[in-house]
Design a protein around this motif. Structure first.
Motif, PDB file in Angstrom:
ATOM      1  N   ARG A  59      10.531  81.119  69.680  1.00 22.32           N
ATOM      2  CA  ARG A  59      11.613  81.161  70.670  1.00 22.32           C
ATOM      3  C   ARG A  59      11.507  82.456  71.471  1.00 22.32           C
ATOM      4  O   ARG A  59      11.845  83.529  70.977  1.00 22.32           O
ATOM      5  N   ALA A  60      11.049  82.346  72.721  1.00 22.42           N
ATOM      6  CA  ALA A  60      10.923  83.544  73.554  1.00 22.42           C
ATOM      7  C   ALA A  60      11.203  83.260  75.021  1.00 22.42           C
ATOM      8  O   ALA A  60      10.836  84.048  75.881  1.00 22.42           O
ATOM      9  N   THR A  61      11.849  82.154  75.322  1.00 17.87           N
ATOM     10  CA  THR A  61      12.071  81.810  76.728  1.00 17.87           C
ATOM     11  C   THR A  61      13.140  82.669  77.388  1.00 17.87           C
ATOM     12  O   THR A  61      13.180  82.781  78.612  1.00 17.87           O
ATOM     13  N   SER A  62      14.011  83.295  76.595  1.00 17.73           N
ATOM     14  CA  SER A  62      15.086  84.104  77.183  1.00 17.73           C
ATOM     15  C   SER A  62      14.530  85.258  78.003  1.00 17.73           C
ATOM     16  O   SER A  62      15.045  85.571  79.078  1.00 17.73           O
ATOM     17  N   ILE A  63      13.469  85.903  77.517  1.00 17.54           N
ATOM     18  CA  ILE A  63      12.885  87.008  78.265  1.00 17.54           C
ATOM     19  C   ILE A  63      12.279  86.494  79.574  1.00 17.54           C
ATOM     20  O   ILE A  63      12.270  87.193  80.590  1.00 17.54           O
ATOM     21  N   LEU A 112       4.196  76.339  75.560  1.00 15.69           N
ATOM     22  CA  LEU A 112       3.190  76.711  74.560  1.00 15.69           C
ATOM     23  C   LEU A 112       3.789  76.719  73.154  1.00 15.69           C
ATOM     24  O   LEU A 112       4.957  77.085  72.977  1.00 15.69           O
ATOM     25  N   PRO A 113       3.020  76.372  72.150  1.00 17.43           N
ATOM     26  CA  PRO A 113       3.471  76.499  70.752  1.00 17.43           C
ATOM     27  C   PRO A 113       3.364  77.960  70.303  1.00 17.43           C
ATOM     28  O   PRO A 113       2.411  78.349  69.628  1.00 17.43           O
ATOM     29  N   LEU A 114       4.322  78.753  70.688  1.00 17.20           N
ATOM     30  CA  LEU A 114       4.236  80.210  70.525  1.00 17.20           C
ATOM     31  C   LEU A 114       4.002  80.627  69.082  1.00 17.20           C
ATOM     32  O   LEU A 114       3.245  81.566  68.806  1.00 17.20           O
ATOM     33  N   ASP A 115       4.654  79.948  68.144  1.00 17.16           N
ATOM     34  CA  ASP A 115       4.544  80.356  66.747  1.00 17.16           C
ATOM     35  C   ASP A 115       3.181  80.031  66.141  1.00 17.16           C
ATOM     36  O   ASP A 115       2.841  80.545  65.077  1.00 17.16           O
ATOM     37  N   ARG A 116       2.394  79.204  66.831  1.00 17.25           N
ATOM     38  CA  ARG A 116       1.075  78.842  66.306  1.00 17.25           C
ATOM     39  C   ARG A 116      -0.060  79.528  67.061  1.00 17.25           C
ATOM     40  O   ARG A 116      -1.229  79.303  66.747  1.00 17.25           O
ATOM     41  N   PHE A 172      18.381  89.004  72.890  1.00 16.01           N
ATOM     42  CA  PHE A 172      17.748  89.034  71.567  1.00 16.01           C
ATOM     43  C   PHE A 172      18.728  88.923  70.405  1.00 16.01           C
ATOM     44  O   PHE A 172      18.317  88.677  69.268  1.00 16.01           O
ATOM     45  N   GLY A 173      20.006  89.130  70.658  1.00 16.01           N
ATOM     46  CA  GLY A 173      20.971  89.082  69.577  1.00 16.01           C
ATOM     47  C   GLY A 173      21.053  90.410  68.829  1.00 16.01           C
ATOM     48  O   GLY A 173      20.297  91.348  69.094  1.00 16.01           O
ATOM     49  N   ALA A 174      21.980  90.484  67.898  1.00 13.80           N
ATOM     50  CA  ALA A 174      22.247  91.742  67.186  1.00 13.80           C
ATOM     51  C   ALA A 174      21.360  91.942  65.961  1.00 13.80           C
ATOM     52  O   ALA A 174      21.311  93.042  65.406  1.00 13.80           O
ATOM     53  N   GLU A 175      20.653  90.925  65.520  1.00 15.14           N
ATOM     54  CA  GLU A 175      19.859  91.041  64.293  1.00 15.14           C
ATOM     55  C   GLU A 175      18.567  91.816  64.553  1.00 15.14           C
ATOM     56  O   GLU A 175      17.927  91.655  65.579  1.00 15.14           O
ATOM     57  N   GLY A 176      18.205  92.661  63.597  1.00 16.44           N
ATOM     58  CA  GLY A 176      16.937  93.368  63.677  1.00 16.44           C
ATOM     59  C   GLY A 176      15.777  92.472  63.255  1.00 16.44           C
ATOM     60  O   GLY A 176      15.953  91.547  62.456  1.00 16.44           O
ATOM     61  N   ARG A 177      14.603  92.758  63.811  1.00 18.69           N
ATOM     62  CA  ARG A 177      13.430  91.949  63.493  1.00 18.69           C
ATOM     63  C   ARG A 177      12.197  92.833  63.380  1.00 18.69           C
ATOM     64  O   ARG A 177      12.134  93.925  63.941  1.00 18.69           O
ATOM     65  N   ARG A 178      11.234  92.316  62.647  1.00 18.56           N
ATOM     66  CA  ARG A 178       9.912  92.943  62.598  1.00 18.56           C
ATOM     67  C   ARG A 178       8.877  91.836  62.578  1.00 18.56           C
ATOM     68  O   ARG A 178       9.173  90.689  62.246  1.00 18.56           O
ATOM     69  N   THR A 179       7.653  92.175  62.944  1.00 21.86           N
ATOM     70  CA  THR A 179       6.605  91.160  63.057  1.00 21.86           C
ATOM     71  C   THR A 179       5.625  91.276  61.903  1.00 21.86           C
ATOM     72  O   THR A 179       5.613  92.261  61.158  1.00 21.86           O
TER      73      THR A 179
END
Length: 345
Positions: A59-63, A112-116, A172-179
């Motif tokens: 999920r990255a369409t917001s940017i 695109l299948p972004l996660d793959r 992006f919302g309030a939750e923190g993320r890491r890759t």
């Protein structure tokens, strides 16, 4: 404290310091060309890391919508500027490149299948999404007041930073993320184990710094930026557009900070508002370099990372105080060295 702890803290300090170094170089680049202390640079780091994480979750369409809105606003601003300056509308094809770019990016992010996708393609898409924010930001907020006082430019930079915090929360919302890390390997050097992600950070930072050195020393655009930094009016007389120089400097700064976000995302959890503290630590490195010297700023930023890392071990509650206290002796020294001069003197 034994050797292993020292090595671990040093590893964290150098990797964080390399990120701060890229931010510090970005601050100096933008300031030297445009006289703008671009506080929102840290937002590019946070937005890049969060965009990369969003791609890993598919999920990255917001940017993409953010880029589209800013591109359309910039095109409208160009059209209005043409009407005011020439008394007639600007040819429509001149307004199309950035909105078309934003549309293509939005379509790619949607289909695109972004996660793959492989990590490299995710990183390239992230850079493609974040880098345009730099020149678009310059066009919308700074180009109309490019000749204003340094104080006004700083106030606008602070306003843009505050606005981007709200945009970041919305996108992006309030939750923190890491890759996920680029690789999980560990390099053994005796009793010292070096994480492969740290090596990625250092290699990428060194390559980018060398590329900047070669660009400024060997290419026409790099020399044009240097000329604008030395004497903006003289560069304009020689046919160098200050507007183009401003957009290029913002684009380069956004690219470096976006790359920093991709590199640091596997090492720490980032939030929509994490960029501000990263900007401040990069700013400390830039001040150590006198907002002029790239090598000194890079070394100073690495020193900031090391001080932060070891302060976490010895006095974690005061690590931020210790880091930002570093700026005081350098400010005092430079104040005594240069004297007090108001703007315009």
């Amino acid at each position: 404290m034994n050797l292993q702890i020292i090595a671990l803290l040093g590893q964290d300090g150098v990797s964080n310091g390399a990120i701060y170094a890229l931010v510090a170089l970005s601050i100096i680049l933008v300031f030297s060309v445009t006289r703008i202390l671009l506080i929102p640079l840290g937002e590019f780091v946070a937005f890049s890391a969060l965009t990369m994480a969003a791609m890993e979750s598919g999920r990255a369409t917001s940017i993409g919508w953010l880029i589209m809105v800013m591109a359309l606003a910039a095109a409208a601003a160009d059209a209005w500027a043409g009407v005011r300056k020439q008394g007639r509308s600007v040819r429509s094809w001149k307004l199309l490149p950035m909105p078309v770019y934003a549309l293509v990016l939005l379509i790619l992010l949607a289909v695109l299948p972004l996660d793959r996708l492989p990590t490299l393609l995710q990183a390239l898409l992230t850079l493609a999404a974040i880098t345009p924010l730099g020149p678009l930001m310059y066009r919308l907020f700074f180009q109309p007041v490019a000749n204003a006082s340094g104080l006004l430019l700083m106030i606008i930079a602070i306003a843009v930073h505050v606005s981007l915090l709200g945009v970041g929360l919305l996108v992006f919302g309030a939750e923190g993320r890491r890759t996920a890390p680029f690789s999980d390997g560990v390099v053994e050097l005796g009793v010292i184990a070096i994480n492969s992600q740290t090596i990625w950070v250092l290699l990428a930072s060194v390559v980018l710094i060398l590329a900047l050195f070669l660009m400024f020393g060997r290419t026409l655009y790099g020399k044009a930026l240097r000329a604008t930094a030395v004497n903006q009016f003289g560069a304009q007389l020689m046919g160098i557009s200050p507007t183009l120089a401003g957009k290029v400097s913002f684009a380069l700064a956004a690219f470096m900070c976006a790359l920093s976000g991709i590199l640091i995302a596997p090492l720490t959890t980032l939030y929509y508002d994490s960029g501000f503290i990263i900007s401040l630590k990069g700013f400390v490195g830039a001040i150590i370099g006198g907002l002029a010297s790239y090598p000194v700023a890079a070394v100073g930023a690495v020193a900031v990372g090391l001080v932060e890392s070891f302060s976490t071990f010895w006095a974690s509650s005061y690590k931020e105080v210790i880091v930002f206290t570093l700026i005081l002796p350098f400010l005092l020294w430079r104040s005594l060295k240069t004297g007090s001069h108001g703007e315009g003197h």
